[in-house]
Design an enzyme around this catalytic site. Structure first.
Site, mmCIF file in Angstrom:
data_model
loop_
_atom_site.group_PDB
_atom_site.id
_atom_site.type_symbol
_atom_site.label_atom_id
_atom_site.label_comp_id
_atom_site.label_asym_id
_atom_site.label_seq_id
_atom_site.Cartn_x
_atom_site.Cartn_y
_atom_site.Cartn_z
ATOM 1 N N GLY A 146 0.806 -1.220 0.000
ATOM 2 C CA GLY A 146 0.000 0.000 0.000
ATOM 3 C C GLY A 146 0.840 1.272 0.000
ATOM 4 N N ILE A 177 1.144 -3.255 10.790
ATOM 5 C CA ILE A 177 2.292 -2.583 10.179
ATOM 6 C C ILE A 177 2.051 -1.074 10.160
ATOM 7 C CG2 ILE A 177 3.799 -2.501 8.128
ATOM 8 C CD1 ILE A 177 3.595 -5.303 9.495
ATOM 9 N N LEU A 198 0.857 0.697 7.443
ATOM 10 C CA LEU A 198 1.109 1.286 6.103
ATOM 11 C C LEU A 198 2.485 1.923 5.956
ATOM 12 C CD1 LEU A 198 -2.388 2.840 5.240
ATOM 13 C CD2 LEU A 198 -1.307 0.882 4.142
ATOM 14 N N ASN A 221 -7.506 0.957 -1.048
ATOM 15 C CA ASN A 221 -7.536 0.353 0.285
ATOM 16 C C ASN A 221 -8.359 1.246 1.222
ATOM 17 O OD1 ASN A 221 -7.023 -0.779 2.737
ATOM 18 N ND2 ASN A 221 -4.787 -0.661 2.594
ATOM 19 N N CYS A 237 -7.838 -0.760 5.740
ATOM 20 C CA CYS A 237 -6.709 -1.074 6.615
ATOM 21 C C CYS A 237 -7.148 -0.888 8.067
ATOM 22 C CB CYS A 237 -5.510 -0.184 6.323
ATOM 23 S SG CYS A 237 -4.141 -0.523 7.446
ATOM 24 N N LYS A 249 -10.953 -2.395 -2.309
ATOM 25 C CA LYS A 249 -10.712 -3.494 -1.354
ATOM 26 C C LYS A 249 -11.535 -3.253 -0.104
ATOM 27 C CE LYS A 249 -6.973 -6.232 0.689
ATOM 28 N NZ LYS A 249 -5.516 -6.456 0.652
ATOM 29 N N THR A 308 -7.996 -7.728 6.167
ATOM 30 C CA THR A 308 -7.879 -8.528 7.390
ATOM 31 C C THR A 308 -9.009 -8.224 8.381
ATOM 32 O OG1 THR A 308 -6.436 -6.829 8.279
ATOM 33 C CG2 THR A 308 -5.378 -8.741 7.264
#
Lengths: 290, 305
Positions: free
Chosen positions: B46, B71, B73, B127, B130, B165, B193
């Site tokens: 991403g 993480i 991004l 995205n 996230c 997404k 996720t």
């Protein structure tokens, strides 16, 4: 060069309670691996635990075409690995990461008051490059492979400092001694059951204070490495340390295993990947958390 | 010969296996183990408009049959990507899908505009899902109206195919899917996720520095499969299915649930050649079952209820 292969275990021994030395055949790793690099290996074909585990390469045997890892059983992955026997197979990814920088050949020039630097042999009166290798517990693993390579370099004096909680966790002392008669061994235990009674970093402090070290390599628990880093800064001696972090991919893709390091600008920081830019870092690059 | 080709929003892929964003770096990291040209596509890590340092570690925790990641991004920013990473990827023939994230609608729009000026980008994956960033991410993906707004802004700033997404962390994923479809999305990626956490008993605190993280791996596969099934029934956009795909059998389940293509994520960590193993497994399945075209299997399970 790195590859992903299935290998055969040739030997596995519990060399101390809870500590295992596991050897497997891999001519590829024997030729490609550098001290400080690691392999990412799957302890078993399970979904739970799911991920492979990183292990520093501890020994390379060019005659038998074998490499060995040294590990402590700390969780379910290593417990599964400890059950593996000769001829069992598993997948190995490696060698991975950036290893130790071997000392340059040539001898050390130390002008009075000036910074230390390495100069070609012919230019200056002979003086040996003095190296300390500092291990805490199972941290001896990558350092043993380093010692295997240092053995072949000229003009070094090597002090090997190994510390552990007690005599039961002191690993590979005799092997270090028989690797090269040049290696001067110092042992320390927290409980005083063998050698110096106290942390191994106190021996290092004594050597540094007496201005007896030019270069230090270390691997061990984070608290020990933090102390080593503090000492090296205090005495202005360069060094490299090998870090350990929980990993995802092992190859630099997932950014899970990062550690905080100094950035390009003053007071800036960067998260660097232990699996890619590490696991070995110059000691002054690391920013230690309180 | 079996026909593995896939068409998603005008984008032609030679096979349905895509490397999932965030698990395959920028392709380079896996090039020693995988012939990148054999992949259907690569979705890169991403990107944001400006570089992001990411979340403080620990960023990963292993859980039963899965992993939690937070993480945050971490990425070098779009300009670095354009200057230093895209030229590397351009050596390959594999289509490159760029995953984009932002904190505001304007950021998504600016990113889309910037990327659309570059050569050899096959599609954008937006995205909005996230779970590991305070702003952006779920704030858009969790709300159908906000999701539609981001989709529209990206569509208005690019002529590339736009894949959105979606997050499973919603009550009804079909509602969000319908909203982004109406806003002009060309395809959907399902799923990002699932929000989760883990606690360290010894330290008596959350393992992740971010407290929460996104769960992926085999543990989430049934949830992801259900999401693909539900969205396939209600929205006619092409679907890229993802979430715990570890084997060719997993991938085929997603295809039969309605996915035209599949993305392989966490499996890469366990087996760096997972994408290729899955591709070969799909091919073998088609051959053994005398199915000429993979596209004949898309949504096949819906006909037999």
């Amino acid at each position: 060069m790195t590859s992903y292969n299935t290998v055969n275990i040739t030997r596995q021994d519990e060399i101390a309670p809870g500590f295992y030395l596991l050897s497997f055949k891999s001519p590829f790793l024997v030729h490609q691996a550098q001290p400080g690099q690691f392999v990412y290996l799957r302890c078993d074909n399970t979904y739970d635990p799911l991920l492979p585990r990183p292990f520093s390469i501890a020994m390379v045997d060019g005659e038998k075409n074998e490499v060995a890892i040294l590990y402590q059983v700390v969780g379910r992955g290593t417990a599964l690995l400890a059950q593996k026997k000769e001829l069992d197979r598993f997948t190995v990814l490696g060698p991975l990461g950036r290893g130790f920088t071997l000392p340059p050949s040539g001898r050390l020039f130390r002008p009075k008051g000036g910074p230390k630097r390495i100069e070609p042999l012919e230019s200056f009166p002979p003086s040996f490059l003095r190296i300390a290798v500092v291990a805490g517990g199972v941290g001896i693993a990558p350092l043993f492979f380093l010692l295997q390579r240092l053995k072949d370099l000229p003009d070094l004096t090597i002090e090997v400092l190994i510390g552990a909680r007690s005599i039961k966790q002191l690993l590979l002392g005799p092997e270090v001694k028989s690797l090269s008669p040049q290696n001067k061994l110092h042992l320390a235990t927290d409980d005083g059951s063998y050698g110096f009674h106290g942390p191994v970093t106190e021996i290092l402090a004594t050597l540094l204070k007496a201005d007896k070290m030019d270069l230090v390599y270390a691997c061990g628990p984070e608290a020990m490495l933090k102390t080593v880093a503090g000492l090296l800064t205090k005495y202005n001696v360069p060094g490299e340390i090998s870090l350990e972090k929980q990993m995802g991919c092992g190859v630099g893709a997932c950014l899970s295993c990062v550690c905080k390091t100094k950035g390009d600008k003053e007071n800036s920081f960067l998260y660097r990947r232990v699996c890619k830019e590490g696991p070995v870092f110059p000691v002054q690059e690391i920013i230690w958390e309180e | 010969m079996v026909d593995l080709t896939v068409e998603i929003a005008g984008l032609k892929l030679k096979n349905p296996v895509i490397a999932a964003s965030g698990t395959f770096g920028f392709g380079q990291e896996y090039a020693p183990y995988v012939d990148l040209n054999r992949l259907g596509a690569i979705t890169v890590k991403g990107l944001t408009l400006l570089p992001r340092p990411g979340n403080p570690p620990p960023r990963l925790a292993e859980t039963p049959a899965g992993i939690l990641n937070a993480i945050g991004l971490q990425n070098p920013g779009v300009d670095y990507f354009a200057a230093s990473i895209l030229p590397y990827l351009n050596q390959f023939e594999v289509p490159v899908i760029v995953n984009i994230a932002g904190e505001t609608v304007e950021e998504y729009a600016a990113l889309a505009a910037k990327l659309s000026e570059l050569n050899n980008i096959a599609a954008l994956e937006v995205n909005i899902s996230c779970p590991n960033v305070k702003k952006g991410g779920l704030q858009f993906g969790g709300d159908p109206a906000a999701a539609a707004e981001v989709t529209l802004a990206v569509k208005n700033n690019t002529c590339l195919p736009v894949i959105v997404k979606l997050s499973p962390n919603v009550t009804r994923i079909e509602t969000v899917a319908r909203a982004v479809a109406q806003a002009g999305a060309d395809a959907l990626s399902l799923i990002n996720t699932i929000l989760g956490m883990a606690i360290d008993l010894k330290e008596r605190r959350p393992i992740l520095g971010n407290i929460f993280g996104g769960l992926s791996g085999p543990a989430v596969k049934p949830v992801a499969l259900r999401a693909v099934w539900q969205v396939f029934e209600e929205v006619s956009l092409p679907i890229i299915g993802m979430g715990g795909i570890f084997t060719a059998q997993d991938a085929l389940e997603f295809i039969m649930a309605g996915a035209k293509a599949v993305a392989v994520g966490t499996a890469n960590f366990v087996n760096p050649r997972a994408t290729i193993d899955i591709l070969e497994g799909i091919e073998n399945y088609l051959r053994e079952n005398k199915i000429k075209r993979l596209s004949d299997l898309v949504g096949a399970a819906h006909c037999k209820q």
